[in-house]
Enzyme design. Structure first.
Site, short mmCIF file in Angstrom:
data_model
loop_
_atom_site.label_atom_id
_atom_site.label_comp_id
_atom_site.label_asym_id
_atom_site.label_seq_id
_atom_site.Cartn_x
_atom_site.Cartn_y
_atom_site.Cartn_z
CB THR A 160 39.23 -11.47 19.12
OG1 THR A 160 40.59 -11.13 19.36
CG2 THR A 160 39.08 -11.87 17.67
CG HIS A 173 30.73 -24.58 6.14
ND1 HIS A 173 29.36 -24.47 6.05
CD2 HIS A 173 31.22 -24.14 4.95
CE1 HIS A 173 29.05 -23.99 4.86
NE2 HIS A 173 30.15 -23.77 4.16
#
Length: 512
Positions: free
Chosen positions: A431, A483
Site C-alpha cells: 500500500t 507475529h
C-alpha cells in the site's frame, strides 16, 4: 483536415483529470484559439482551445469522464473542408432523434424476459441494488447499463438483454438480493415513449440560465439532493461552484419547505443535510456495503492477529536516477507504458518473498499454508472505498508488465470496473500512502495474508554518508506482520532485503 484534440500534458504530480465542461458540441463552428473545453484536475482547471478555424466533429470524452495526460478527447475538422460538418451532424441531434423513439410508442413487445442478478461466487452471500439507471417505460439499447448491484467486494453492472423497454421493477434501490434473483421484467422489442423526455432534460438543464455545474459541484449537488435548477451559479459564465451548493443547502435547511421536500423522496432524504439537536447542520448517510465490509475486515484483523510493525528507511536516489535515465526509452520500448516506482517495489518484494517464505504464507485455522508463487495485491483508493486488486505470478512479470497492470487497475477502480476475480487471493499486499503525502503509517494486514508493506512519501533529509552530511531522497518503509506466523528476525530481515534491493537495483537482475 482532421486534428486530434488532446488533454494537456499533466505534471508528474497529477495522475489524471476530469472533463468538466464542453463549450462546443459536435457540428458547432469554432474560431482558432476559442475556448472549447475545461479539464479539471485536483489542483487547477485547465482550458483547451481550438487548434484552428473549423468544426468540432466528434466528442470522444464526455463531461465527467476521466482523461489521462495527452489523451485524445475529440476530433476536430479544420479549414474549408469542415464547412459540411454541421449538415452531416444535424441528423443525430437530440431534437431530431426524439421522434424516432416516439414514432411507435404503442408497439407491442415480442416477448417478456426477466432481468436477473449476476451469479455471485461462493464467497459472496448476497448483494444490494445500488442504483437503477433506467425507469419503467424507458427504452434501452442492447447491452446498455441499466442497474448497479453492490456486493461486499465490487459493484457489478447489469445490462439490457436486447433492444426494448424496462417493464416492472421488482427490486428497488437499497433492497438486498440473492444470486440470480429476478430484478425486473424487460419487454423485448417494445418502444418507450418516456425516454426522449428524459434524454432531453439534461440538455435543457445544461443550457438554462442557472448555469453549468462541474464534476465537483455535481457531486455536491447529488449529496445534497439538489438539482441544477435549484442553485444559482456565481462562477464564470454562470457556472455553479461548490460554494454555491453549500449556500443553497443552508438556505434550504432554513426554509419551512425543507421537510416537505424530504418526505417527497424517501430515498434521497437520508443524504439531505438536516439540523441537529444543537441547531447545526448534520448529514446522515447509510454506510455502503463495501465500506461496511472493509470496516469489518480491518477490525477482525486487529482482533484476531498478533499485529506488529517494523520500520526502516530506503534511499530512493538510485531508483530515481535509473528512472530518469531510461524514462523516455522505456516509454518507447513498451508502447507508452511509464516507468514508476511501484514496479521496483513489487519486484523487490517478490524477490524478498522467495527468500522468506513465511512472509508469503497464510494461516488457515491451525495450519500454516506456504505458497509456491507470489501474488501481490496493490491497494487502490477509489470513491467507493479501498480495493486491493492482485497481480498474479509477479515472479514471471517484468517492470513494464507490472506498470501496465497497475495502471489498468487504477483506471478500472475509478470507473467501478474492477471484478471479483481481480481481488480474490493474494499472498502479500503493498500500500502506498505516500501518494497522499503520508510520511509514516502503520498498515493493517489483509487477512488471511500475514504481512503488508507500507510505502510513504519521498522526502529530502540530511543523512550521514562516509562521515559527511548529504541531502538524500529518503522514504520510510513499514512492514506490519502477524507475529503468530512470522518471527521478528524474519520480518526485519525481509524489510532489510527490500531496502538493499532498492538501493542497489542491479541486485534485482543478479538476484543477490
Amino acid at each position: 483536415m482532421s486534428i486530434e484534440i488532446k488533454a494537456p500534458i499533466f505534471p508528474e504530480s497529477v495522475a489524471d483529470g476530469t472533463v468538466a465542461t464542453w463549450y462546443k458540441q459536435p457540428g458547432e463552428a469554432c474560431a482558432r484559439d476559442e475556448h472549447i473545453v475545461d479539464i479539471e484536475t485536483d489542483k487547477v482547471v485547465l482550458e483547451v482551445v481550438a487548434p484552428a478555424d473549423g468544426v468540432l466533429k466528434e466528442v470522444l470524452k464526455a463531461e465527467g469522464d476521466i482523461v489521462l495526460s495527452n489523451e485524445v478527447m475529440a476530433i476536430f475538422e479544420s479549414g474549408a473542408a469542415a464547412s459540411a460538418a454541421p449538415a452531416e451532424k444535424s441528423a443525430p441531434t437530440p431534437a431530431a432523434a426524439a421522434p424516432v423513439k416516439s414514432a411507435a410508442p404503442a408497439a407491442s413487445a415480442k416477448e417478456t424476459v426477466q432481468i436477473k442478478a449476476p451469479t455471485f461466487p461462493e464467497s459472496v452471500a448476497d448483494g444490494t441494488v445500488a442504483a437503477w439507471h433506467k425507469q419503467p417505460g424507458e427504452a434501452c439499447s442492447r447491452d446498455e447499463h441499466i442497474v448497479d448491484i453492490e456486493t461486499d467486494k465490487v459493484v457489478l453492472e447489469v445490462v439490457a438483454p436486447a433492444d426494448g423497454v424496462i417493464g416492472d421493477i421488482l427490486k428497488a434501490e437499497g433492497e438486498t438480493i440473492l444470486s440470480d434473483e429476478v430484478l425486473a421484467n424487460f419487454l423485448v422489442g417494445a418502444t418507450g415513449a418516456a425516454a426522449p423526455v428524459a434524454e432531453a432534460a439534461p440538455v435543457a438543464a445544461d443550457n438554462d440560465e442557472d448555469g453549468i455545474a462541474g464534476p465537483a459541484a455535481r457531486k455536491a449537488l447529488a449529496e445534497a439532493g439538489l438539482t441544477v435548477a435549484q442553485v444559482k451559479g456565481t462562477g464564470k459564465g454562470g457556472r455553479i461552484t461548490k460554494e454555491d451548493v453549500d449556500a443553497a443547502v443552508k438556505a434550504k435547511v432554513s426554509t419551512p419547505a425543507a421537510p416537505a421536500a424530504k418526505s417527497a423522496t424517501p430515498a434521497a432524504a437520508a443524504t439531505v443535510p438536516a439540523l441537529g439537536a444543537d441547531g447545526r447542520i448534520e448529514k446522515r448517510v447509510p454506510m455502503t456495503r463495501l465500506r461496511a465490509t472493509i470496516a469489518k475486515r480491518l477490525v477482525e484483523a486487529q482482533q484476531t492477529a498478533a499485529l506488529l510493525t517494523t520500520y526502516n528507511e530506503v534511499n530512493m536516489g538510485p531508483i530515481m536516477e535509473l528512472r530518469k535515465k531510461y524514462k523516455e526509452e522505456f516509454i518507447k520500448a513498451h508502447n507508452g507504458t511509464k516507468l514508476g516506482f511501484m514496479s521496483f517495489f513489487v519486484k523487490a518484494a517478490t524477490e524478498a518473498l522467495k527468500r522468506f517464505p513465511a512472509v508469503n504464507a497464510s494461516i488457515d485455522g491451525n495450519d500454516m499454508v506456504y505458497h509456491g508463487y507470489q501474488d501481490i495485491g496493490v491497494a487502490v483508493s477509489t470513491s467507493r472505498g479501498l480495493m486491493v486488486p492482485v497481480l498474479r505470478n509477479t515472479e514471471a512479470m517484468g517492470l513494464a508488465d507490472i506498470e501496465s497492470n497497475i495502471m489498468d487497475f487504477a483506471i478500472r477502480g475509478r470507473d467501478g470496473k474492477l471484478g471479483m476475480d481481480d481481488m480474490q487471493g493474494g499472498t502479500f499486499t503493498i500500500t502506498n500512502g505516500g501518494t497522499f503525502g503520508s510520511l509514516m503509517s502503520t498498515p493493517i494486514i489483509n487477512p488471511p495474508q500475514t504481512a503488508i508493506l507500507g510505502m510513504h512519501k519521498i522526502q529530502d533529509r540530511p543523512m550521514a554518508v562516509n562521515g559527511q552530511v548529504v541531502i538524500q531522497p529518503m522514504m520510510y518503509l513499514a512492514l506490519s506482520y502477524d507475529h503468530r506466523m512470522i518471527d521478528g528476525k524474519e520480518a526485519v530481515q525481509f524489510l532489510v532485503t527490500i531496502k538493499d534491493l532498492l538501493e542497489d537495483p542491479a541486485r534485482l537482475l543478479l538476484e543477490i
